[in-house]
Design an enzyme around this catalytic site. Structure first.
Site, mmCIF file in Angstrom:
data_model
loop_
_atom_site.group_PDB
_atom_site.id
_atom_site.type_symbol
_atom_site.label_atom_id
_atom_site.label_comp_id
_atom_site.label_asym_id
_atom_site.label_seq_id
_atom_site.Cartn_x
_atom_site.Cartn_y
_atom_site.Cartn_z
ATOM 1 N N ASN A 85 -60.787 13.909 -34.359
ATOM 2 C CA ASN A 85 -59.351 14.189 -34.279
ATOM 3 C C ASN A 85 -58.599 13.274 -35.242
ATOM 4 O O ASN A 85 -59.039 12.164 -35.554
ATOM 5 C CB ASN A 85 -58.828 14.022 -32.845
ATOM 6 C CG ASN A 85 -58.953 12.583 -32.362
ATOM 7 O OD1 ASN A 85 -58.077 11.757 -32.589
ATOM 8 N ND2 ASN A 85 -60.074 12.278 -31.701
ATOM 9 N N CYS A 102 -56.304 5.941 -49.307
ATOM 10 C CA CYS A 102 -56.564 5.823 -47.874
ATOM 11 C C CYS A 102 -56.327 7.184 -47.219
ATOM 12 O O CYS A 102 -55.931 8.154 -47.876
ATOM 13 C CB CYS A 102 -55.689 4.741 -47.246
ATOM 14 S SG CYS A 102 -53.974 5.241 -46.916
ATOM 15 N N ASP A 149 -66.637 4.742 -28.261
ATOM 16 C CA ASP A 149 -66.383 6.122 -27.818
ATOM 17 C C ASP A 149 -65.928 6.075 -26.368
ATOM 18 O O ASP A 149 -66.216 5.108 -25.662
ATOM 19 C CB ASP A 149 -67.644 6.991 -27.935
ATOM 20 C CG ASP A 149 -67.322 8.479 -28.049
ATOM 21 O OD1 ASP A 149 -66.534 8.980 -27.215
ATOM 22 O OD2 ASP A 149 -67.840 9.129 -28.972
ATOM 23 N N CYS A 198 -51.314 -0.244 -46.872
ATOM 24 C CA CYS A 198 -52.025 0.357 -48.001
ATOM 25 C C CYS A 198 -51.381 -0.084 -49.314
ATOM 26 O O CYS A 198 -52.080 -0.460 -50.264
ATOM 27 C CB CYS A 198 -52.014 1.876 -47.889
ATOM 28 S SG CYS A 198 -52.749 2.720 -49.319
ATOM 29 N N CYS A 247 -63.785 27.325 -28.053
ATOM 30 C CA CYS A 247 -64.507 26.066 -28.243
ATOM 31 C C CYS A 247 -64.960 25.953 -29.689
ATOM 32 O O CYS A 247 -65.381 26.931 -30.298
ATOM 33 C CB CYS A 247 -65.716 26.022 -27.312
ATOM 34 S SG CYS A 247 -66.713 24.528 -27.495
ATOM 35 N N LYS A 258 -71.258 8.059 -23.610
ATOM 36 C CA LYS A 258 -72.031 8.231 -24.835
ATOM 37 C C LYS A 258 -72.511 6.892 -25.400
ATOM 38 O O LYS A 258 -73.618 6.801 -25.923
ATOM 39 C CB LYS A 258 -71.209 8.985 -25.876
ATOM 40 C CG LYS A 258 -71.043 10.469 -25.555
ATOM 41 C CD LYS A 258 -70.300 11.206 -26.652
ATOM 42 C CE LYS A 258 -70.258 12.696 -26.350
ATOM 43 N NZ LYS A 258 -69.521 13.476 -27.392
ATOM 44 N N GLY A 309 -71.839 14.266 -32.583
ATOM 45 C CA GLY A 309 -72.888 14.915 -33.357
ATOM 46 C C GLY A 309 -73.210 14.209 -34.654
ATOM 47 O O GLY A 309 -74.358 14.211 -35.097
ATOM 48 N N CYS A 352 -52.804 8.382 -47.740
ATOM 49 C CA CYS A 352 -52.330 8.637 -49.109
ATOM 50 C C CYS A 352 -52.257 10.130 -49.402
ATOM 51 O O CYS A 352 -51.339 10.604 -50.068
ATOM 52 C CB CYS A 352 -53.265 7.973 -50.121
ATOM 53 S SG CYS A 352 -53.046 6.195 -50.286
#
Length: 396
Positions: free
Chosen positions: A176, A218, A96, A300, A242, A119, A75, A221
């Site tokens: 995620n 980052c 993706d 980092c 959902c 996608k 989206g 962090c």
């Protein structure tokens, strides 16, 4: 025999039509790539080039030199990719592993007839029709697996439009934490700047965050509780429930993401380090986070040291010139002009009680009374109280 000849003739005709179509596409690509600033209806970039004529962007044509990777074509990512395509970005890398579903139709970009396609494939087809001059690379895989992660890093380092050079920016549009951490690890290791973005599961809030390894915090962090507590994200999702999504919220987050991408690449305005969005209150919190010196990501910490070395080197080269540009203004019918309020002439005039030459109808709000110390003159002191003075003022 007749049918075979007819078939051969039809094949030859199709080949000619294909050559003609390729020629038209090539001509259209050459026409668009010129990035002409001519204001005509046939120029797809005339409105964008107006930013240059108005002094917002110094050289908008440079957008053609940049390469951006979009990870997560959902989206937010699909709309961000479309915006960059319409802006004339040089090259897009799309990552993706999901397919288009009819359940995605409440969002922007994808269309019902694309259901079942990957996608990245559906996105490439649509985006090529919007702007045939943009180059695309599509990868239909999950970047968190070991083999795919190595290939993902390789494209970050060698996927530039100019050849085997690093790309310019990564836009993280995944849903995620595992994928976010994978992008964070890759970008920290190679020193790649990127934007993280997201929309909440209830669809009424979102955010974007600019991450420049070594300079800003980052993703590791100051990680979310899910990451800090080493919780499996899958255990937090309830069966049969959902996540909600609104095209409005996703569109706003996408716009913030691409707006800051353009500011970063084309060097205009101020790039926001973090912008949140609360749809319930139309609230946009902003902040900036410094990197954690004890970050768990060793790359980092390494990037922090490299950044500090660059800062020291810059300081040793001497201070930046503090010369200011001359105040300019457009001519107008009212004789109004801009004045540098910090100029010595104006400051001396106000401080000395002298009224400088001003445009007719414009006057200073006040002037400081003159004190002639050479002749021993000064403002007379009084023994009247503050209350007495205020009473006299009211009487006047």
């Amino acid at each position: 025999m007749t049918s075979i000849k007819s078939l051969e003739a039809r094949i030859a005709q199709l080949e000619d039509e294909l050559k003609e179509e390729k020629h038209k596409t090539k001509s259209a690509r050459q026409k668009i790539s010129q990035m002409s600033s001519e204001v005509v209806d046939s120029n797809p970039y005339s409105r964008l080039m107006a930013l240059k004529r108005m002094g917002i962007v110094e050289n908008y044509e440079k957008i053609r030199d940049y390469t951006v990777a979009v990870v997560g074509i959902g989206g937010v990512g699909s709309v961000a990719a479309e915006m960059l395509t319409r802006c004339g970005i040089g090259k897009l890398l799309l990552f993706d592993y999901d397919k288009v579903e009819l359940a995605n139709m409440n969002r922007l970009f994808f269309q019902p007839h694309q259901a079942g396609l990957s996608k990245v494939e559906a996105a490439e087809r649509t985006l090529r029709e919007i702007n045939p001059d943009v180059e695309f690379e599509t990868y239909n895989y999950n970047i968190t697996t070991l083999e795919n992660f190595k290939h993902f890093m390789e494209r970050l380092c060698n996927g530039s439009l100019q050849g085997d050079l690093p790309i310019d920016l990564v836009l993280c549009c995944v849903d995620n934490y595992e994928a976010r951490m994978a992008i964070n690890t890759a970008c920290n290791e190679v020193g790649q700047q990127w934007f993280e973005s997201g929309v909440s599961e209830n669809a009424v809030s979102g955010h974007i965050q600019y991450i420049n390894p070594g300079e800003t915090a980052c993703f590791a962090c100051a990680p979310p509780l899910v990451v800090a507590s080493n919780i499996d994200e899958k255990t937090l999702k309830k069966d049969g429930v959902c996540a909600a999504s609104l095209p409005t919220t996703m569109g706003i987050v996408s716009a913030l993401l691409v707006q800051n991408t353009l500011k970063l690449l084309l060097k205009f305005g101020k790039v926001s380090h973090y912008v949140g969005y609360n749809a319930m209150e139309d609230f946009f919190p902003t902040m900036s986070m410094k990197p954690n010196q004890e970050c768990d990501d060793r790359y980092c910490v390494k990037q922090q040291l490299l950044y500090q070395e660059r800062v020291v080197t810059t300081c040793e080269q001497g201070p930046v010139s503090d010369a200011t540009d001359e105040v300019v203004h457009e001519e107008n019918d009212w004789g109004i002009s801009l004045v540098d309020e910090t100029s010595e002439e104006v400051l001396h005039a106000v401080d000395g009680g002298i009224v400088p030459d001003l445009v007719e109808g414009v006057r200073l709000a006040y002037t400081k009374p003159v004190t002639n110390t050479q002749e021993g003159e000064s403002i007379e002191e009084t023994e009247q109280s503050l209350e007495e003075l205020m009473a006299q003022m009211k009487g006047i």
